[in-house]
Design an enzyme around this catalytic site. Structure first.
Site, short mmCIF file in Angstrom:
data_model
loop_
_atom_site.label_atom_id
_atom_site.label_comp_id
_atom_site.label_asym_id
_atom_site.label_seq_id
_atom_site.Cartn_x
_atom_site.Cartn_y
_atom_site.Cartn_z
N TYR A 154 -68.27 26.07 -48.50
CA TYR A 154 -69.38 25.90 -49.45
C TYR A 154 -68.98 26.59 -50.74
O TYR A 154 -68.45 27.71 -50.74
CB TYR A 154 -70.66 26.53 -48.90
CG TYR A 154 -71.82 26.55 -49.88
CD1 TYR A 154 -72.73 25.51 -49.94
CD2 TYR A 154 -71.99 27.62 -50.76
CE1 TYR A 154 -73.78 25.51 -50.83
CE2 TYR A 154 -73.05 27.64 -51.66
CZ TYR A 154 -73.94 26.59 -51.70
OH TYR A 154 -74.98 26.61 -52.59
N GLU A 162 -73.15 22.62 -57.29
CA GLU A 162 -72.97 22.92 -55.87
C GLU A 162 -72.07 21.88 -55.21
O GLU A 162 -72.24 20.68 -55.43
CB GLU A 162 -74.34 22.94 -55.18
CG GLU A 162 -74.27 23.28 -53.69
CD GLU A 162 -75.65 23.26 -53.04
OE1 GLU A 162 -76.14 24.34 -52.67
OE2 GLU A 162 -76.24 22.17 -52.93
#
Length: 405
Positions: free
Chosen positions: A109, A197
């Protein structure tokens, strides 16, 4: 302003970030033509909505044939997709993105966001990515690495290396990950983003030769890392710098009232209550909504006219509140600083003259030019209820609204 995944990926590509070659599908008829340049399959199809949780909600699927793709697209297009982030009404699916399906060795991530405590951009990386990142953040926060970034210099190479080592990226991956993290931060800063993101950030290979079937990460090159998903939000206040980027943003999910508010530069969000709120400043808006709830009522909206609104903006804000048939009472709560109380008062009077006032009005004015503002309202002859402070205003508004909506 939120960008769809396919828009965010095209922006990432321009900053040297590895993304898959993809195609946008907006009709069943366009499926075959969209898939043809992506190779023989299988392919991943993903619904394009401004919310996370698409995979668990059935908005993402691996398909192996054109017919299977058409069936999936037919079942999603022009229908609402309900995820844990959309609320029960869901968001309408108006397009999908198609990409070659790839197998990754590991998922990470990576994101850049603003640290609200320090006001600085922060790189956020975890060695574990995927659909359960929120659970990981809640149960194992120590597994999430955060590095504050100097907004003028960007992310230094030594900072990127430290992050890479912390999540177990060494060897050839170290070189690629340092470049990836630095370019991700550069993308954030130069796009005036509120959030960038990548979840998941896939590891294709641990050393050179990580090519992809059906295409490559970037034209003419191979990569070890791959941005498999992408989310971006752009600061609305940067529209004068990011006009081209925001021009293509999808505003179809905005209500008519939200579009009207955006057109005159005020912030409006509709809620489920019966007390319409007109305030100046986001903090005051939150406090107003909280105290309404404290005294047994429900706010019908969040409406912030900002610190320097004009009479025209205040007038439009008042009209937007009155356009909601669920609003039983209008509460004006203004603390004049940069905003002048007499400007608010003139806007209210002008709006009422234009639209009429068929609901109770509670007004609390305090601060800059408050006496002049009260004089404007008194001279107008408007039927209204004056309040001495915030608690008094909330109590009176709740009483006039009849409590909970």
């Amino acid at each position: 302003m939120k960008l769809h995944e396919f828009q965010a990926k095209r922006r990432m590509e321009s900053f040297g970030l590895p993304v898959l070659k993809g195609a946008v599908i907006d009709s069943v008829q366009s499926v075959a033509g969209a898939l043809a340049p992506l190779g023989p399959g299988p392919w991943v199809l993903k619904a394009q909505i401004h919310a996370g949780g698409r995979g668990k909600a059935g908005g993402v699927r691996v398909v192996r044939t054109v017919d299977e793709a058409k069936s999936f697209v037919s079942g999603l297009l022009d229908r609402p997709l309900v995820t844990h982030q959309t609320g029960p009404e869901g968001l309408m699916v108006r397009s999908l993105i198609a990409e070659p399906a790839v197998t990754v060795k590991r998922e990470l991530y990576a994101a850049v966001a603003i640290n609200r405590k320090t006001g600085r951009p922060t790189l956020i990386v975890s060695g574990e990515g995927g659909v359960d990142i929120e659970t990981l953040a809640a149960t194992s926060p120590e597994k999430i690495i955060r590095v504050e970034v100097d907004p003028w210099r960007g992310l230094d190479a030594f900072q990127a290396r430290d992050v890479a080592f912390a999540v177990g990226l060494g060897g050839d991956l170290l070189r690629d990950s340092v470049r990836f993290f630095q370019n991700l931060v550069k993308l954030f800063l130069e796009s005036d983003a509120g959030l960038v993101e990548v979840n998941p950030l896939g590891i294709l290979s641990e050393k050179g030769g990580g090519g992809l079937p059906g295409g490559e990460c970037l034209p003419g090159g191979e990569c070890l890392l791959l941005a498999m998903d992408a989310k971006m939000t752009i600061d609305d206040n940067a529209a004068f710098r990011q006009g081209d980027l925001l021009k293509g943003a999808d505003t179809a999910d905005l209500s008519e009232a939200e579009r009207r508010a955006a057109a005159v530069g005020i912030s409006y969000i509709r809620l489920d209550g019966s007390i319409g709120c007109l305030v100046n400043g986001a903090g005051l808006a939150m406090a107003t909504m909280d105290i309404i709830k404290l005294h047994g009522g429900d706010p019908a909206n969040f409406l912030d006219v900002g610190g320097g609104a004009s009479v025209t903006q205040v007038t439009e804000a008042f009209k937007i509140i009155l356009s909601d048939p669920r609003v039983r009472v209008v509460l004006v709560n203004i603390f004049g600083g940069i905003m002048k109380c007499d400007v608010i008062a003139e806007g209210i009077v002008q709006a009422v003259k234009t639209t009429g006032l068929d609901r109770p009005l509670v007004v609390r004015l305090e601060g800059n030019r408050v006496q002049e503002g009260r004089a404007v309202l008194a001279a107008s002859g408007l039927q209204m209820t004056s309040a001495t402070d915030l608690a008094d205003a909330a109590q009176k508004a709740v009483a006039l609204a009849g409590g909970r909506s």
